[in-house]
Design a protein around this motif. Structure first.
Motif, PDB file in Angstrom:
ATOM      1  N   ILE A  13      -9.748  17.217  76.507  1.00  0.00           N
ATOM      2  CA  ILE A  13      -9.348  15.849  76.162  1.00  0.00           C
ATOM      3  C   ILE A  13      -7.826  15.710  76.275  1.00  0.00           C
ATOM      4  O   ILE A  13      -7.330  14.746  76.864  1.00  0.00           O
ATOM      5  CB  ILE A  13      -9.828  15.470  74.735  1.00  0.00           C
ATOM      6  CG1 ILE A  13     -11.349  15.279  74.728  1.00  0.00           C
ATOM      7  CG2 ILE A  13      -9.118  14.207  74.238  1.00  0.00           C
ATOM      8  CD1 ILE A  13     -11.971  15.149  73.341  1.00  0.00           C
ATOM      9  N   LYS A  14      -7.092  16.680  75.733  1.00  0.00           N
ATOM     10  CA  LYS A  14      -5.619  16.631  75.787  1.00  0.00           C
ATOM     11  C   LYS A  14      -5.114  16.673  77.234  1.00  0.00           C
ATOM     12  O   LYS A  14      -4.198  15.933  77.591  1.00  0.00           O
ATOM     13  CB  LYS A  14      -5.007  17.775  74.978  1.00  0.00           C
ATOM     14  CG  LYS A  14      -5.116  17.566  73.485  1.00  0.00           C
ATOM     15  CD  LYS A  14      -4.557  18.756  72.727  1.00  0.00           C
ATOM     16  CE  LYS A  14      -4.697  18.555  71.222  1.00  0.00           C
ATOM     17  NZ  LYS A  14      -4.298  19.754  70.469  1.00  0.00           N
ATOM     18  N   LEU A  15      -5.698  17.545  78.053  1.00  0.00           N
ATOM     19  CA  LEU A  15      -5.298  17.641  79.454  1.00  0.00           C
ATOM     20  C   LEU A  15      -5.568  16.326  80.194  1.00  0.00           C
ATOM     21  O   LEU A  15      -4.700  15.822  80.915  1.00  0.00           O
ATOM     22  CB  LEU A  15      -6.063  18.770  80.166  1.00  0.00           C
ATOM     23  CG  LEU A  15      -5.550  20.186  79.973  1.00  0.00           C
ATOM     24  CD1 LEU A  15      -6.579  21.191  80.477  1.00  0.00           C
ATOM     25  CD2 LEU A  15      -4.235  20.383  80.703  1.00  0.00           C
ATOM     26  N   LEU A  16      -6.762  15.784  80.018  1.00  0.00           N
ATOM     27  CA  LEU A  16      -7.127  14.531  80.688  1.00  0.00           C
ATOM     28  C   LEU A  16      -6.242  13.378  80.217  1.00  0.00           C
ATOM     29  O   LEU A  16      -5.775  12.578  81.029  1.00  0.00           O
ATOM     30  CB  LEU A  16      -8.606  14.202  80.469  1.00  0.00           C
ATOM     31  CG  LEU A  16      -9.602  15.108  81.196  1.00  0.00           C
ATOM     32  CD1 LEU A  16     -11.013  14.886  80.671  1.00  0.00           C
ATOM     33  CD2 LEU A  16      -9.544  14.888  82.702  1.00  0.00           C
ATOM     34  N   ALA A  17      -5.979  13.317  78.911  1.00  0.00           N
ATOM     35  CA  ALA A  17      -5.127  12.254  78.360  1.00  0.00           C
ATOM     36  C   ALA A  17      -3.719  12.349  78.942  1.00  0.00           C
ATOM     37  O   ALA A  17      -3.096  11.327  79.269  1.00  0.00           O
ATOM     38  CB  ALA A  17      -5.088  12.343  76.840  1.00  0.00           C
ATOM     39  N   SER A  18      -3.235  13.569  79.108  1.00  0.00           N
ATOM     40  CA  SER A  18      -1.911  13.793  79.677  1.00  0.00           C
ATOM     41  C   SER A  18      -1.866  13.347  81.145  1.00  0.00           C
ATOM     42  O   SER A  18      -0.897  12.711  81.584  1.00  0.00           O
ATOM     43  CB  SER A  18      -1.563  15.274  79.550  1.00  0.00           C
ATOM     44  OG  SER A  18      -0.385  15.562  80.240  1.00  0.00           O
ATOM     45  N   ILE A  19      -2.914  13.655  81.893  1.00  0.00           N
ATOM     46  CA  ILE A  19      -3.005  13.240  83.306  1.00  0.00           C
ATOM     47  C   ILE A  19      -3.027  11.716  83.396  1.00  0.00           C
ATOM     48  O   ILE A  19      -2.308  11.118  84.197  1.00  0.00           O
ATOM     49  CB  ILE A  19      -4.245  13.861  83.992  1.00  0.00           C
ATOM     50  CG1 ILE A  19      -4.106  15.387  84.101  1.00  0.00           C
ATOM     51  CG2 ILE A  19      -4.468  13.252  85.379  1.00  0.00           C
ATOM     52  CD1 ILE A  19      -5.385  16.117  84.475  1.00  0.00           C
ATOM     53  N   VAL A  20      -3.835  11.087  82.560  1.00  0.00           N
ATOM     54  CA  VAL A  20      -3.939   9.621  82.543  1.00  0.00           C
ATOM     55  C   VAL A  20      -2.581   8.996  82.231  1.00  0.00           C
ATOM     56  O   VAL A  20      -2.134   8.074  82.920  1.00  0.00           O
ATOM     57  CB  VAL A  20      -5.015   9.140  81.537  1.00  0.00           C
ATOM     58  CG1 VAL A  20      -4.907   7.653  81.266  1.00  0.00           C
ATOM     59  CG2 VAL A  20      -6.415   9.484  82.051  1.00  0.00           C
ATOM     60  N   LYS A  21      -1.919   9.532  81.216  1.00  0.00           N
ATOM     61  CA  LYS A  21      -0.617   8.997  80.813  1.00  0.00           C
ATOM     62  C   LYS A  21       0.407   9.108  81.950  1.00  0.00           C
ATOM     63  O   LYS A  21       1.105   8.134  82.269  1.00  0.00           O
ATOM     64  CB  LYS A  21      -0.110   9.729  79.565  1.00  0.00           C
ATOM     65  CG  LYS A  21       1.158   9.149  78.994  1.00  0.00           C
ATOM     66  CD  LYS A  21       1.633   9.927  77.764  1.00  0.00           C
ATOM     67  CE  LYS A  21       2.947   9.357  77.281  1.00  0.00           C
ATOM     68  NZ  LYS A  21       3.668  10.272  76.435  1.00  0.00           N
ATOM     69  N   SER A  22       0.511  10.280  82.573  1.00  0.00           N
ATOM     70  CA  SER A  22       1.470  10.458  83.672  1.00  0.00           C
ATOM     71  C   SER A  22       1.149   9.565  84.852  1.00  0.00           C
ATOM     72  O   SER A  22       2.060   9.015  85.482  1.00  0.00           O
ATOM     73  CB  SER A  22       1.488  11.896  84.214  1.00  0.00           C
ATOM     74  OG  SER A  22       1.208  12.838  83.266  1.00  0.00           O
ATOM     75  N   LEU A  23      -0.146   9.439  85.163  1.00  0.00           N
ATOM     76  CA  LEU A  23      -0.539   8.585  86.287  1.00  0.00           C
ATOM     77  C   LEU A  23      -0.201   7.126  86.032  1.00  0.00           C
ATOM     78  O   LEU A  23       0.288   6.444  86.927  1.00  0.00           O
ATOM     79  CB  LEU A  23      -2.041   8.720  86.555  1.00  0.00           C
ATOM     80  CG  LEU A  23      -2.455   9.861  87.459  1.00  0.00           C
ATOM     81  CD1 LEU A  23      -3.959  10.038  87.423  1.00  0.00           C
ATOM     82  CD2 LEU A  23      -1.997   9.614  88.878  1.00  0.00           C
ATOM     83  N   LYS A  24      -0.464   6.670  84.817  1.00  0.00           N
ATOM     84  CA  LYS A  24      -0.153   5.292  84.477  1.00  0.00           C
ATOM     85  C   LYS A  24       1.344   5.018  84.612  1.00  0.00           C
ATOM     86  O   LYS A  24       1.756   3.978  85.116  1.00  0.00           O
ATOM     87  CB  LYS A  24      -0.635   4.945  83.055  1.00  0.00           C
ATOM     88  CG  LYS A  24      -2.109   4.672  82.991  1.00  0.00           C
ATOM     89  CD  LYS A  24      -2.540   4.279  81.589  1.00  0.00           C
ATOM     90  CE  LYS A  24      -4.025   3.948  81.558  1.00  0.00           C
ATOM     91  NZ  LYS A  24      -4.496   3.660  80.203  1.00  0.00           N
TER      92      LYS A  24
END
Length: 119
Positions: free
Chosen positions: A103-114
């Motif tokens: 969850i933390k990894l995916l949330a981090s990817i989403v945040k950077s992409l946004k």
């Protein structure tokens, strides 16, 4: 597999979810929650794999975002299985820890992409 950390972790997690599913069916005779966690827990990696060939950054973001939602849903099913005594605290702690890491990894990817899509 390769150098893709989230792909490797979500694949290994899916294998653990499959083992959990088999245990719930065979040992606990639990057929409803087990199907839910099998679906959400294995779809995380499938969505990450699908995102590898996204048509655009926005498409990639969408797929990773859905993977994040599935990871959150999986956490819910794990908590339900623990609190309803289908899995023991020790087993829960181990698989839940992996789930939270994903969850933390995916949330981090989403945040950077946004952030990168804004610029």
């Amino acid at each position: 597999m390769n150098d893709n950390v989230i792909m490797d972790k979500s694949y290994a997690f899916a294998l653990r979810i499959i083992k959990l599913y088999k245990y719930l069916i065979a040992e606990k005779k639990e057929y409803v929650l087990s199907k839910q966690i099998l679906r959400s827990g294995t779809s995380i990696g499938a969505l990450v794999k699908e995102a590898e060939h996204a048509q655009s950054k926005a498409d990639f973001l969408n797929k990773i975002n859905v993977a994040l939602k599935e990871a959150n849903e999986t956490e819910y099913w794990l908590m339900l299985l623990k609190d309803s005594k289908y899995i023991e605290e020790k087993s829960f702690d181990s698989i839940h820890e992996e789930n939270v890491e994903i969850i933390k990894l995916l949330a981090s990817i989403v945040k950077s992409l946004k952030e990168s899509l804004k610029s």
